[in-house]
Structure formats: structure tokens, C-alpha cells
Scaffold this motif. Structure first.
Motif, mmCIF file in Angstrom:
data_model
loop_
_atom_site.group_PDB
_atom_site.id
_atom_site.type_symbol
_atom_site.label_atom_id
_atom_site.label_comp_id
_atom_site.label_asym_id
_atom_site.label_seq_id
_atom_site.Cartn_x
_atom_site.Cartn_y
_atom_site.Cartn_z
ATOM 1 N N GLY A 23 0.834 -1.205 0.000
ATOM 2 C CA GLY A 23 0.000 0.000 0.000
ATOM 3 C C GLY A 23 0.860 1.243 0.000
ATOM 4 N N GLU A 24 0.453 2.208 -0.797
ATOM 5 C CA GLU A 24 1.197 3.460 -0.840
ATOM 6 C C GLU A 24 0.234 4.619 -0.682
ATOM 7 O OE1 GLU A 24 4.204 4.421 -3.572
ATOM 8 O OE2 GLU A 24 4.843 2.358 -3.829
ATOM 9 N N VAL A 25 0.201 5.170 0.487
ATOM 10 C CA VAL A 25 -0.602 6.353 0.745
ATOM 11 C C VAL A 25 0.262 7.294 1.569
ATOM 12 C CG1 VAL A 25 -1.681 5.460 2.831
ATOM 13 C CG2 VAL A 25 -2.860 7.191 1.500
ATOM 14 N N ARG A 26 0.133 8.566 1.299
ATOM 15 C CA ARG A 26 0.958 9.558 1.985
ATOM 16 C C ARG A 26 0.144 10.263 3.068
ATOM 17 N NH1 ARG A 26 2.939 9.237 -3.108
ATOM 18 N NH2 ARG A 26 5.197 9.261 -3.346
ATOM 19 N N GLU A 27 0.854 10.810 4.027
ATOM 20 C CA GLU A 27 0.214 11.503 5.143
ATOM 21 C C GLU A 27 -0.686 12.630 4.627
ATOM 22 O OE1 GLU A 27 1.436 13.679 9.308
ATOM 23 O OE2 GLU A 27 2.906 13.646 7.693
ATOM 24 N N ILE A 60 -4.757 13.149 5.280
ATOM 25 C CA ILE A 60 -5.263 14.334 5.962
ATOM 26 C C ILE A 60 -6.250 15.081 5.064
ATOM 27 C CG2 ILE A 60 -4.601 16.602 6.884
ATOM 28 C CD1 ILE A 60 -2.150 15.226 8.100
ATOM 29 N N ASP A 61 -5.957 15.188 3.776
ATOM 30 C CA ASP A 61 -6.898 15.816 2.844
ATOM 31 C C ASP A 61 -8.210 15.044 2.782
ATOM 32 O OD1 ASP A 61 -5.151 17.874 2.218
ATOM 33 O OD2 ASP A 61 -4.424 16.922 0.376
ATOM 34 N N TYR A 62 -8.119 13.726 2.763
ATOM 35 C CA TYR A 62 -9.317 12.871 2.760
ATOM 36 C C TYR A 62 -10.153 13.136 4.017
ATOM 37 C CZ TYR A 62 -12.135 8.602 2.719
ATOM 38 O OH TYR A 62 -13.177 7.708 2.721
ATOM 39 N N VAL A 114 -10.115 16.269 12.432
ATOM 40 C CA VAL A 114 -9.030 15.924 11.515
ATOM 41 C C VAL A 114 -7.733 15.752 12.294
ATOM 42 C CG1 VAL A 114 -7.694 16.728 9.513
ATOM 43 C CG2 VAL A 114 -10.151 17.158 9.618
ATOM 44 N N PRO A 115 -7.030 14.621 12.102
ATOM 45 C CA PRO A 115 -5.769 14.423 12.831
ATOM 46 C C PRO A 115 -4.715 15.440 12.405
ATOM 47 C CG PRO A 115 -6.102 12.654 11.226
ATOM 48 C CD PRO A 115 -7.341 13.496 11.219
ATOM 49 N N LYS A 116 -3.885 15.844 13.365
ATOM 50 C CA LYS A 116 -2.806 16.793 13.091
ATOM 51 C C LYS A 116 -1.639 16.124 12.378
ATOM 52 C CE LYS A 116 -4.912 20.039 15.325
ATOM 53 N NZ LYS A 116 -5.728 20.951 14.562
ATOM 54 N N ALA A 117 -1.463 14.831 12.625
ATOM 55 C CA ALA A 117 -0.385 14.068 12.005
ATOM 56 C C ALA A 117 -0.816 12.613 11.918
ATOM 57 C CB ALA A 117 0.894 14.180 12.816
ATOM 58 N N ILE A 118 -0.233 11.895 10.984
ATOM 59 C CA ILE A 118 -0.496 10.464 10.840
ATOM 60 C C ILE A 118 0.839 9.755 10.911
ATOM 61 C CG2 ILE A 118 -1.346 8.668 9.300
ATOM 62 C CD1 ILE A 118 -3.363 10.746 8.260
#
Length: 71
Positions: free
Chosen positions: A15-19, A23-25, A35-39
């Protein structure tokens, strides 16, 4: 006031998803305060023998991520 916490995420192999994408999602589908501040991407979640997530372990690992500077 709730504290800002990182959102732990375990990606599936390959899986390739970026932080920023996550966050945009979240911004499109959640309230501003949700909305989380960081992932944080983990290989696996720390779990107990019964399969529950050990939240205290995650909190202690990422405690300094949002620590307030000393005055």
C-alpha cells in the motif's frame, strides 16, 4: 481542550498512501476539530494477548510529538 494526537495507521503490504493524502481525505469528510494533526505509519499496532490495541504504549511512544515548549 483536547490535545493534538497523532493518528497511528498500519498500511497493508504494497500500500502506498501519503500523510498529506490521508489528511486531505479526512478534511473532506470530517469536522475541522476531528481531523488528525499528524499520521504515523506503523508496521503493526501494539496489541494485548486478547487483541486490544495498547493505547498507553502508543501514547508513551509519541508523547513528545506535541509537547509544549517550556516557558
Amino acid at each position: 481542550m483536547p490535545s493534538a494526537v497523532p493518528y497511528p495507521n498500519v498500511q497493508k503490504p504494497g500500500g502506498e498512501v501519503r500523510e498529506a493524502e490521508l489528511i486531505d481525505y479526512c478534511k473532506q469528510r470530517m469536522g475541522k476539530h476531528e481531523v488528525p494533526k499528524a499520521i504515523v505509519f506503523l508496521q503493526q499496532m501494539p496489541i494485548t494477548a486478547t487483541g486490544n490495541v495498547q493505547k498507553h504504549v502508543l501514547r508513551s511512544q509519541y508523547r513528545d510529538m506535541y509537547a509544549r515548549p517550556s516557558p
